[in-house]
Motif scaffolding. Structure first.
Motif, PDB file in Angstrom:
ATOM      1  N   ARG A 194       5.853   1.129  -2.266  1.00  0.00           N
ATOM      2  CA  ARG A 194       6.153   2.382  -1.569  1.00  0.00           C
ATOM      3  C   ARG A 194       5.140   3.409  -2.044  1.00  0.00           C
ATOM      4  O   ARG A 194       4.846   3.480  -3.242  1.00  0.00           O
ATOM      5  CB  ARG A 194       7.566   2.805  -1.949  1.00  0.00           C
ATOM      6  N   SER A 243      12.090  -0.437  -7.995  1.00  0.00           N
ATOM      7  CA  SER A 243      10.983  -0.170  -7.067  1.00  0.00           C
ATOM      8  C   SER A 243       9.669  -0.078  -7.815  1.00  0.00           C
ATOM      9  O   SER A 243       9.626   0.114  -9.027  1.00  0.00           O
ATOM     10  CB  SER A 243      11.170   1.109  -6.260  1.00  0.00           C
ATOM     11  N   LEU A 288       6.915   2.998   3.124  1.00  0.00           N
ATOM     12  CA  LEU A 288       7.204   1.699   2.515  1.00  0.00           C
ATOM     13  C   LEU A 288       6.168   0.693   2.978  1.00  0.00           C
ATOM     14  O   LEU A 288       5.635   0.803   4.072  1.00  0.00           O
ATOM     15  CB  LEU A 288       8.591   1.233   2.950  1.00  0.00           C
TER      16      LEU A 288
END
Ligand SMILES: Nc1ncnc2c1ncn2[C@@H]1O[C@H](COP(=O)(O)OP(=O)(O)OP(=O)(O)O)[C@@H](O)[C@H]1O
Ligand SMILES: [Mg+2]
Lengths: 227, 409
Positions: free
Chosen positions: A212, A34, A226
């Motif tokens: 995010r 991420s 998100l």
């Protein structure tokens, strides 16, 4: 499975009669690969959270697992090894070892990891060029501006491609052009090598790069969106 | 994970020169301390060496052979024959530099005015000189020419006491093995001086053959004195002679002069104590320097821990830094010590204070003695104790918690 799982993290500071909540029951799950930005007012607990995940600071309660391993249960030496081999750090303020040159600072972690000298040199020269410090490799930190120092620290954090990069205000001292370049570079690493990024920032333009966005206030996560 | 030796050593070296002035001052302090350790030890060794050597010349020899009862009662009844074949083999071997057989009995010497009790030495002058008698000690006349010389050589003090002088005659009286009085007139052919007044007053040299005839003992002697190569290790020579001279008492100077041998042993302990005491003085500076260096670097240490250095790597870095400081200081100190001792090899004139030292058997020249084991000991003391005293600061440094250290201003 998520790369990082934080469950109910609490960190309180006693300040006279008042209790300051560094982290107040924070729970988070962070997927591998991420690209996350953490934002919030000054004193909201961003640094405290990053430090906790990196095992730099103890918790009052809660659990942190990285790839299933309970980081909060590790001893000092194991935590050191974890940071050395898997985590790249960029700190908010004090980042470089003053007696080492820019290149030596970048190479330092690799050297401790046991990377051979020729390989270290190749990697460090390349990364310093990428962050725009070509020609400044042999300068000591005192001979670099705040932004240049910050870029050396970033170079050191990403040079050995750790699984996780914890960056605390990595762009604080940068002009917007350097900032954009750096973020693009982060993004590229993230996409090409699935390096997980956790970036604490005040800067809206940095936030724009994230998948995010986590907002904090008074040690609590107030928003988690998100893109 | 293996210790990052190269990375930590480089850091240690750079950090060492960070506060240039402080490091140089500490280096000089260590060098001076090491110099004091080695230099003073060399002086003390020189002093004891001198006493021992004087003692050995007075004995004389490193090893002596006597009849079993001689040391309790040094009369002519307790004599031994001239050395036999087995003993000669050892005496003529390469481990012996010189040997001589001598008579040494209590006697009485009389001038026309006075008489005094003395030790009469029947000697072979050639052997006596080889055993260390210094011809320069003859202040008037000459030494005996051979074992058959009919003259005597007496001490300066004795001449004074007897109110006699060179060329005069004296009578020496002792007992033969049958307890009959044996006496003989001698002409004083020489006067000697000695560092110890007592020797000047009690030792009388006469020709061995003449004394043997006077005491009616044929070829018998009181003792055989043997000089080896190194006075520090007379044991082997004593053992070999002991094997060859069964039935006789063979003793090294260590046993013959327990005062001197004890002094030499005590010196070893004293040297160590001296070195440790100097180090203790140094250690305050060392610990202080390291503590200051660490305190200045708290944030950096926090940073290194945060980047993944184990606490043990921090300990290692501080210890290496301390070791570098110690090693440089040692190098400087050793060079300083050796280069100040070597020019003094020919002796330091201490006659100003020699009056008091004569009592202990030391001469008025002091020759520093540089012994490599002492130099090694000084270096070992500094390194070993230096590392030990650095452990505490190093350990303290390794215990900083990364966040707190990083947040320190
Ligand atoms: N060692 C400490 N002792 C006491 N309080 C502390 C300590 N460290 C942090 N705090 C407090 O914890 C809270 C969270 O601090 P933190 O550094 O995480 O904030 P931050 O979000 O990183 O702020 P900034 O944006 O200014 O960097 C703050 O109120 C801070 O004052
Ligand atoms: Mg912060």
């Amino acid at each position: 499975m998520s790369a990082i799982v934080c469950t109910d993290l609490c960190k309180f500071y006693q300040q006279g009669d008042a209790v300051i909540k560094g982290l107040d029951h924070v729970s988070l799950e962070i997927e591998e690969g991420s690209f996350i930005c953490i934002s919030g007012p000054s004193g909201s607990g961003k640094t405290t959270l990053l430090n906790a995940i990196g095992g730099l600071d103890s918790l009052d309660s809660g659990q942190i697992a990285i790839n299933g391993e309970r980081v909060d249960l590790l001893g000092k030496a194991e935590l050191a090894d974890l940071r050395l081999h898997s985590i790249g750090f960029v700190f908010q303020a004090y980042n470089l070892i003053p007696v080492l040159s820019a290149r030596e600072n970048v190479e330092f972690v690799m050297q401790v990891q046991g990377v051979r000298a020729a390989e270290r040199k190749l990697q460090s020269m390349k990364i310093l060029q990428e962050v725009g410090l070509e020609g400044m490799e042999d300068r000591r930190p005192a001979q670099l501006s705040g932004g240049q120092q910050q870029r050396v620290a970033v170079a050191r954090a990403i040079v050995s491609q750790p699984k996780l990069v914890l960056a605390d205000e990595p762009t604080a001292n940068l002009d917007s052009q350097s900032m954009e370049k750096l973020m693009a570079h982060f993004r590229e690493l993230n996409e090409a090598h699935k390096v997980t990024f956790l970036i604490a920032t005040h800067d809206q333009r940095v936030m724009a790069w994230a998948d995010r966005r986590i907002y904090m206030e008074d040690g609590r996560v107030t928003r988690d969106e998100l893109q | 994970m293996a210790m990052p030796v190269a990375a930590m050593s480089r850091l240690a070296w750079r950090n060492l020169w960070r506060n240039y002035r402080r490091t140089v001052i500490m280096l000089l302090a260590i060098a001076l301390g090491v110099w004091a350790m080695i230099f003073m030890t060399a002086l003390m060794r020189g002093m004891v060496d001198d006493m021992v050597q004087q003692g050995i010349v007075a004995l004389p020899g490193h090893v002596q052979v006597h009849a079993e009862a001689y040391r309790d009662d040094p009369s002519i009844t307790h004599s031994l024959p001239a050395p036999g074949k087995a003993m000669l083999e050892v005496l003529e071997s390469r481990q012996v530099i010189a040997w001589s057989s001598r008579i040494k009995v209590p006697a009485m010497i009389s001038s026309e005015y006075e008489n005094r009790g003395i030790s009469l030495l029947g000697i072979d002058p050639e052997g006596e000189l080889a055993l260390g008698f210094d011809p320069d000690d003859i202040v008037a006349g000459q030494f005996l020419t051979d074992a058959g010389d009919g003259g005597v050589v007496i001490g300066r003090k004795l001449a004074e006491r007897l109110e006699t002088r060179l060329g005069k005659r004296v009578v020496v009286m002792s007992q033969d093995p049958g307890n009959t009085i044996a006496d003989r007139g001698f002409r004083i052919v020489g006067i000697f001086k000695a560092e110890l007044e007592n020797r000047e007053e009690t030792i009388v040299y006469a020709g061995r053959d003449v004394v043997q005839a006077m005491l009616r003992v044929g070829n018998d002697v009181s003792e055989i004195a043997v000089l080896g190569h190194d006075y520090r290790t007379p044991e082997k020579l004593a053992a070999d002679l002991g094997d060859a001279a069964a039935g006789f008492e063979v003793l090294s100077w260590l046993e013959l002069d327990p005062y001197l041998s004890t002094m030499m042993k005590v010196m070893d302990g004293f040297v160590l104590v001296w070195m440790v005491v100097i180090f203790l003085a140094l250690s305050f500076g060392l610990v202080n320097t390291l503590m200051m260096a660490i305190f200045e670097r708290v944030r950096e240490i926090g940073l290194m821990r945060a980047l993944g250095m184990r606490p043990s790597a921090i300990v290692y870095e501080i210890l290496v830094e301390s070791l570098m400081l110690l090693a440089l200081g040692l190098l400087l100190g050793n060079v300083l010590a050796v280069s100040t001792i070597i020019p003094l090899k020919s002796g330091i004139d201490v006659s100003v204070v020699a009056e008091g030292m004569e009592m202990m058997g030391a001469s008025s020249m002091l020759y520093p003695v540089l012994q490599w084991p002492d130099v090694l000991l000084a270096n070992a003391v500094v390194i070993v104790l230096g590392i030990l005293t650095s452990l505490l600061p190093a350990w303290r440094a390794s215990q900083y918690r990364p966040v707190e250290a990083l947040a320190r201003n």
